[in-house]
Design a protein around this motif. Structure first.
Motif, PDB file in Angstrom:
ATOM      1  N   GLY A 280       0.815  -1.227   0.041  1.00  0.00           N
ATOM      2  CA  GLY A 280      -0.073   0.122  -0.072  1.00  0.00           C
ATOM      3  C   GLY A 280       0.796   1.264   0.011  1.00  0.00           C
ATOM      4  O   GLY A 280       1.695   1.480   0.696  1.00  0.00           O
ATOM      5  N   LEU A 281       0.371   2.093  -0.925  1.00  0.00           N
ATOM      6  CA  LEU A 281       1.231   3.410  -0.835  1.00  0.00           C
ATOM      7  C   LEU A 281       0.511   4.508  -0.481  1.00  0.00           C
ATOM      8  O   LEU A 281      -0.716   4.665  -0.840  1.00  0.00           O
ATOM      9  CB  LEU A 281       1.578   3.634  -2.545  1.00  0.00           C
ATOM     10  N   ILE A 282       0.620   5.202   0.705  1.00  0.00           N
ATOM     11  CA  ILE A 282      -0.039   6.299   1.146  1.00  0.00           C
ATOM     12  C   ILE A 282       0.772   7.484   1.041  1.00  0.00           C
ATOM     13  O   ILE A 282       1.873   7.567   1.084  1.00  0.00           O
ATOM     14  CB  ILE A 282      -0.467   5.992   2.569  1.00  0.00           C
ATOM     15  N   GLY A 283       0.066   8.641   1.247  1.00  0.00           N
ATOM     16  CA  GLY A 283       0.629  10.020   1.411  1.00  0.00           C
ATOM     17  C   GLY A 283      -0.042  11.018   0.949  1.00  0.00           C
ATOM     18  O   GLY A 283      -1.209  10.845   0.395  1.00  0.00           O
TER      19      GLY A 283
ATOM     20  N   GLN B  41       8.780   2.423   5.649  1.00  0.00           N
ATOM     21  CA  GLN B  41       7.933   1.499   5.100  1.00  0.00           C
ATOM     22  C   GLN B  41       7.958   0.247   6.054  1.00  0.00           C
ATOM     23  O   GLN B  41       8.970   0.206   6.768  1.00  0.00           O
ATOM     24  CB  GLN B  41       8.284   1.041   3.581  1.00  0.00           C
ATOM     25  N   GLY B  42       6.977  -0.684   5.877  1.00  0.00           N
ATOM     26  CA  GLY B  42       6.899  -1.747   6.909  1.00  0.00           C
ATOM     27  C   GLY B  42       5.579  -2.152   6.955  1.00  0.00           C
ATOM     28  O   GLY B  42       4.640  -1.692   6.397  1.00  0.00           O
TER      29      GLY B  42
ATOM     30  N   GLY C 264       4.135   1.885   2.498  1.00  0.00           N
ATOM     31  CA  GLY C 264       4.864   2.793   2.209  1.00  0.00           C
ATOM     32  C   GLY C 264       4.465   4.057   2.201  1.00  0.00           C
ATOM     33  O   GLY C 264       3.582   4.463   1.587  1.00  0.00           O
ATOM     34  N   LEU C 265       5.103   5.059   3.038  1.00  0.00           N
ATOM     35  CA  LEU C 265       4.563   6.391   3.084  1.00  0.00           C
ATOM     36  C   LEU C 265       5.421   7.106   2.442  1.00  0.00           C
ATOM     37  O   LEU C 265       6.650   7.381   2.405  1.00  0.00           O
ATOM     38  CB  LEU C 265       4.341   6.968   4.531  1.00  0.00           C
ATOM     39  N   LEU C 266       4.791   7.869   1.265  1.00  0.00           N
ATOM     40  CA  LEU C 266       5.307   8.785   0.071  1.00  0.00           C
ATOM     41  C   LEU C 266       4.988  10.294   0.674  1.00  0.00           C
ATOM     42  O   LEU C 266       3.891  10.486   0.734  1.00  0.00           O
ATOM     43  CB  LEU C 266       4.831   8.424  -1.284  1.00  0.00           C
ATOM     44  N   ALA C 267       6.231  10.822   0.796  1.00  0.00           N
ATOM     45  CA  ALA C 267       6.211  12.335   1.046  1.00  0.00           C
ATOM     46  C   ALA C 267       7.468  13.069   0.343  1.00  0.00           C
ATOM     47  O   ALA C 267       8.270  12.574   0.282  1.00  0.00           O
ATOM     48  CB  ALA C 267       6.207  12.707   2.771  1.00  0.00           C
TER      49      ALA C 267
ATOM     50  N   GLU D   7       4.328  -2.876  12.270  1.00  0.00           N
ATOM     51  CA  GLU D   7       5.525  -2.331  12.578  1.00  0.00           C
ATOM     52  C   GLU D   7       5.439  -0.721  12.556  1.00  0.00           C
ATOM     53  O   GLU D   7       6.171  -0.152  13.341  1.00  0.00           O
ATOM     54  CB  GLU D   7       6.652  -2.730  11.340  1.00  0.00           C
ATOM     55  N   LEU D   8       4.878  -0.217  11.478  1.00  0.00           N
ATOM     56  CA  LEU D   8       4.944   1.318  11.265  1.00  0.00           C
ATOM     57  C   LEU D   8       4.141   1.747  12.684  1.00  0.00           C
ATOM     58  O   LEU D   8       4.866   2.983  13.075  1.00  0.00           O
ATOM     59  CB  LEU D   8       4.124   1.735  10.168  1.00  0.00           C
ATOM     60  N   VAL D   9       3.060   1.276  13.217  1.00  0.00           N
ATOM     61  CA  VAL D   9       2.418   1.807  14.118  1.00  0.00           C
ATOM     62  C   VAL D   9       3.398   1.733  15.571  1.00  0.00           C
ATOM     63  O   VAL D   9       3.070   2.573  16.428  1.00  0.00           O
ATOM     64  CB  VAL D   9       0.968   0.952  14.571  1.00  0.00           C
TER      65      VAL D   9
END
Length: 325
Positions: A34-37, A208-209, A198-201, A213-215
């Motif tokens: 998942g790509l978020i941002g 990413q993870g 993965g957080l795209l900014a 893991e990210l939380v």
């Protein structure tokens, strides 16, 4: 992990605008990534670079072991944000049309059932609801039974029941070995579907993870929100951090305070604390951090870094201009 989708230091500019500034990721077979941002972060540009519809200015991309533009189109399914089929085709005609583009397509009837349109199969596309239209678009990119799916905001405009239908379909495809890359602004969707996020900014993947893991790393502490107008100073001798709750409408919420790092077992002692001091409250709500907290934290950090870079560049340009006078 067998790499099916790879991006290494991808860069892309549109004039003075930097869309990608060294984005890298690897997605394995059968994985949902998942790509978020935030808007403008470069998610759609990254998807276009991975599907061969945009040529990057730097870096490299590989899909199924080949350059994206060289991949057999029968092995890919690509759903862009702005996909707009002809209005005067029925849902059945639309799915059948795309099935006709492939030598070994799936049965259109099965696809219609998979996306929840079996009962609307004879309805023109223009007369479908917004959510049904998006389901038809999803169906049209599944007719070739692709090995890799790129879904750019796949459930935009779909009602909760329809969203669950698409989620179940994506899960079934991934379980069968299909690799899925999706972009979404729906943190619940990313948390539910994605094996990794993965957080795209600012054109880069800053973290990413797996969602867990990210939380764990970026989500922060649990929160016990107490609905009360009592001043924060009244909690001075409480052993937990206390602050005025943030409100979406203003910087602080005068009707609530937040106590952090409280476990479920410690809620009772907090209530005892309130009652022993006659502190009035109208409700309690305990929550764990989730992917939305991660998003807000990392996106905010990235925005501060971007602003700092812009300010630094502007100051440097101003200084250079002063020296040349």
């Amino acid at each position: 992990m067998e790499a099916v989708v790879e991006a290494t230091d991808l860069e892309r500019r549109y004039g003075d605008t930097v869309a990608l500034a060294g984005a890298s990721l690897t997605v394995g077979r059968g994985e949902v990534f998942g790509l978020i941002g935030p808007n403008g972060a470069g998610k759609t540009t990254l998807v276009r670079a991975l599907t061969g519809t945009t040529e990057p200015d730097g870096g490299s991309a590989r899909v199924l072991g080949e350059a994206p533009a060289d991949v057999d189109r029968d092995r890919l399914g690509v759903l862009p944000q702005d996909f707009s089929p002809p209005d005067r085709l029925t849902a059945r005609e639309l799915i059948s049309y795309y099935a006709g583009l492939y030598d070994d397509a799936r049965d259109p009837e099965t696809v219609l059932a998979d996306v929840g349109l079996a009962d609307a199969d004879e309805t023109w596309y223009e007369n479908l609801s917004g959510g049904q239209q998006r389901r038809a678009c999803v169906g049209s990119i599944l007719v070739n039974d692709p090995d890799v799916l790129f879904l750019d905001e796949p459930t935009t405009g779909i009602d909760p029941a329809g969203r669950r239908t698409i989620w179940s379909l994506v899960e079934e495809l991934a379980a069968g070995g299909t690799t899925v890359v999706l972009t979404t602004h729906d943190m619940a969707e990313a948390e539910h579907l994605a094996d990794r996020v993965g957080l795209l900014a600012d054109g880069r993947i800053v973290a990413q993870g797996s969602p867990d893991e990210l939380v764990a790393v970026h989500g922060g502490a649990s929160r016990l929100t107490i609905e009360t107008t009592t001043d924060v100073d009244a909690f001075d001798d409480l052993e937990f951090p206390v602050e005025r709750a943030e409100s979406r409408r203003r910087s602080t919420n005068t009707d609530a305070v937040v106590i952090r790092d409280v476990t479920p077992a410690e809620i009772g002692p907090v209530v005892d604390y309130l009652e022993a001091r006659d502190l009035e409250y109208t409700g309690l709500n305990w929550t764990e951090p989730d992917l939305e907290d991660v998003y807000l934290e990392l996106a905010d950090d990235a925005e501060r870094e971007r602003t700092a870079r812009v300010t630094q560049r502007a100051n440097a340009e101003a200084a250079n201009a002063g020296e040349t006078r």
